[in-house]
Scaffold this active site. Sequence first.
Site, PDB file in Angstrom:
ATOM      1  CG  HIS A  82      -1.781   1.239   1.291  1.00  0.00           C
ATOM      2  ND1 HIS A  82      -2.958   1.320   0.600  1.00  0.00           N
ATOM      3  CD2 HIS A  82      -1.622   2.435   1.902  1.00  0.00           C
ATOM      4  CE1 HIS A  82      -3.509   2.500   0.800  1.00  0.00           C
ATOM      5  NE2 HIS A  82      -2.715   3.200   1.578  1.00  0.00           N
ATOM      6  CG  ASP A 161     -11.987   3.411   5.005  1.00  0.00           C
ATOM      7  OD1 ASP A 161     -11.551   4.179   5.884  1.00  0.00           O
ATOM      8  OD2 ASP A 161     -11.675   3.504   3.809  1.00  0.00           O
ATOM      9  NE  ARG A 168     -10.786  10.106   9.113  1.00  0.00           N
ATOM     10  CZ  ARG A 168      -9.863   9.412   8.448  1.00  0.00           C
ATOM     11  NH1 ARG A 168     -10.155   8.222   7.952  1.00  0.00           N
ATOM     12  NH2 ARG A 168      -8.658   9.882   8.301  1.00  0.00           N
ATOM     13  CB  SER A 183      -8.688   4.735   7.174  1.00  0.00           C
ATOM     14  OG  SER A 183      -8.929   4.811   5.796  1.00  0.00           O
ATOM     15  CE  LYS A 187      -8.777   2.096   3.122  1.00  0.00           C
ATOM     16  NZ  LYS A 187      -8.878   3.452   2.597  1.00  0.00           N
TER      17      LYS A 187
HETATM   18  N1  URA Z   1      -5.871   7.033   2.972  1.00  0.00           N
HETATM   19  C1  URA Z   1      -6.788   6.200   3.501  1.00  0.00           C
HETATM   20  O1  URA Z   1      -7.034   5.132   2.953  1.00  0.00           O
HETATM   21  N2  URA Z   1      -7.419   6.554   4.630  1.00  0.00           N
HETATM   22  C2  URA Z   1      -7.190   7.708   5.265  1.00  0.00           C
HETATM   23  O2  URA Z   1      -7.796   7.968   6.272  1.00  0.00           O
HETATM   24  C3  URA Z   1      -6.248   8.583   4.698  1.00  0.00           C
HETATM   25  C4  URA Z   1      -5.587   8.206   3.560  1.00  0.00           C
END
Ligand code: URA
Length: 435
Positions: A82, A161, A168, A183, A187
């Site tokens: 990621h 999320d 947010r 977050s 994932k």
């Molecule tokens: N990227 C994400 O996946 N989540 C966040 O909260 C910020 C950046």
Amino acid sequence: MRTVELIIKKRQGISLESQEIEYLVQGYVNGDIPDYQMSAFCMAVFFRGMTVAETTALTKSMAFSGDTIDLSDIPGIKVDKHSTGGVADTTTLILAPLIAAAGVPVAKMSGRGLGHTGGTIDKLESIEGFQTSLTRGEFISQVKKIKLAVAGQSGNIVPADKKLYALRDVTGTVESIPLIASSIMSKKIAAGADAIILDVKAGSGAFMKNIDEAKKLAQAMVAIGKKADRKVVAVVSDMNEPLGTAIGNTLEVEEAISVLRGETTGRLLDLCLILGAQMLILAGKAKEPEEAKAILLGLIQSGKALDKFAEMVRCQGGNPLVLKDTGQLMQATNRFEMKAEQEGYLLINNAEALGYAAMLLGAGRQTKEMVIDLSVGLKLHARTGDRIKKGQPLLTIFYNKDEKLFEVRKILKEAIIVGNKPVDINPLIYEIINK
Ligand code: URA
Ligand code: CA
């Protein structure tokens, strides 16, 4: 349990129990807890922070709030990657085939671009015919067959999320380390990998502008991984200047192919080798970074990494001729070359502005609904620190419509400066965190 009491508890700086966090996440996803209460809770977290135990509980509740992907049918250690997002950052297009060519199964779910950062799925769609939406069955069987698949997210993965991030975004609560860490990690955990490499970007083109904040985010995610039984390594890398030289979908695919062919070196390749080496170590294919890098370079030199990319393109319905002739990718009709107006040293003082300029040309989306133009973007011909002669080409703008050209040129003139003094180059890597 009453939601308001949990909000007050967090507001007072008292740690929540995991059942209390689970209650909030479940209630929010079900619609029992309204947006206004969840916003107040996020703001309380923003100011009070969370312990590692709380952040892990939040991550797990989120990860299991919807569908998860089961990769257990695929033999071997599955390593996911990621990136927190940058400019001219096409590491996935290079690493996915490279790692797969080293024998590590790569089952990669990727996203689309938003704002000034690009997304792997958009980039792959600049290859004619390439299918990014695979069923779960197609995805798994392709990885079993060729060790590689890159597809868009399917199914209802981490609905918590999706809802929380949208909230947010409009309540001033994005920049909270426990909220960002949960977050991202939720994932990754839902996506089923055994081990995860995180490329946490720091600098003007990144979401985290400050290096110390980026390090804290990286540490938070490694800590969650440890508690959630996932091997996690985080690399904090520089994003004060674009990583590669291409910004825009077709242009980035071209650059990735060029790196896989062994024709392009520089920071993009260097970072791929550093991340890739950690991935091989996580997968048990190498013991030391130097040994792993030598394996990866060998796979580029022998053409095996490029062949793996071609195999994926064929399997997913894309035109494999693009690998021989990148002219087959969608091309923009117009080009404009920006040249240095004086001699001196080049400084890219705002990488985000370059991503933003490419977005204005149509390479990226301002809103999720926007349709993008895969062929447009920017190609840099010089980098931060380079000695520049007057009249030397600094970059080429690839565009289809004139409308935004004036504004884009103005932005680029401010973001790319040729000055009299030599310019220091930032290190590529600030820290590698694995415990
Ligand atoms: N990227 C994400 O996946 N989540 C966040 O909260 C910020 C950046
Ligand atoms: Ca990205």
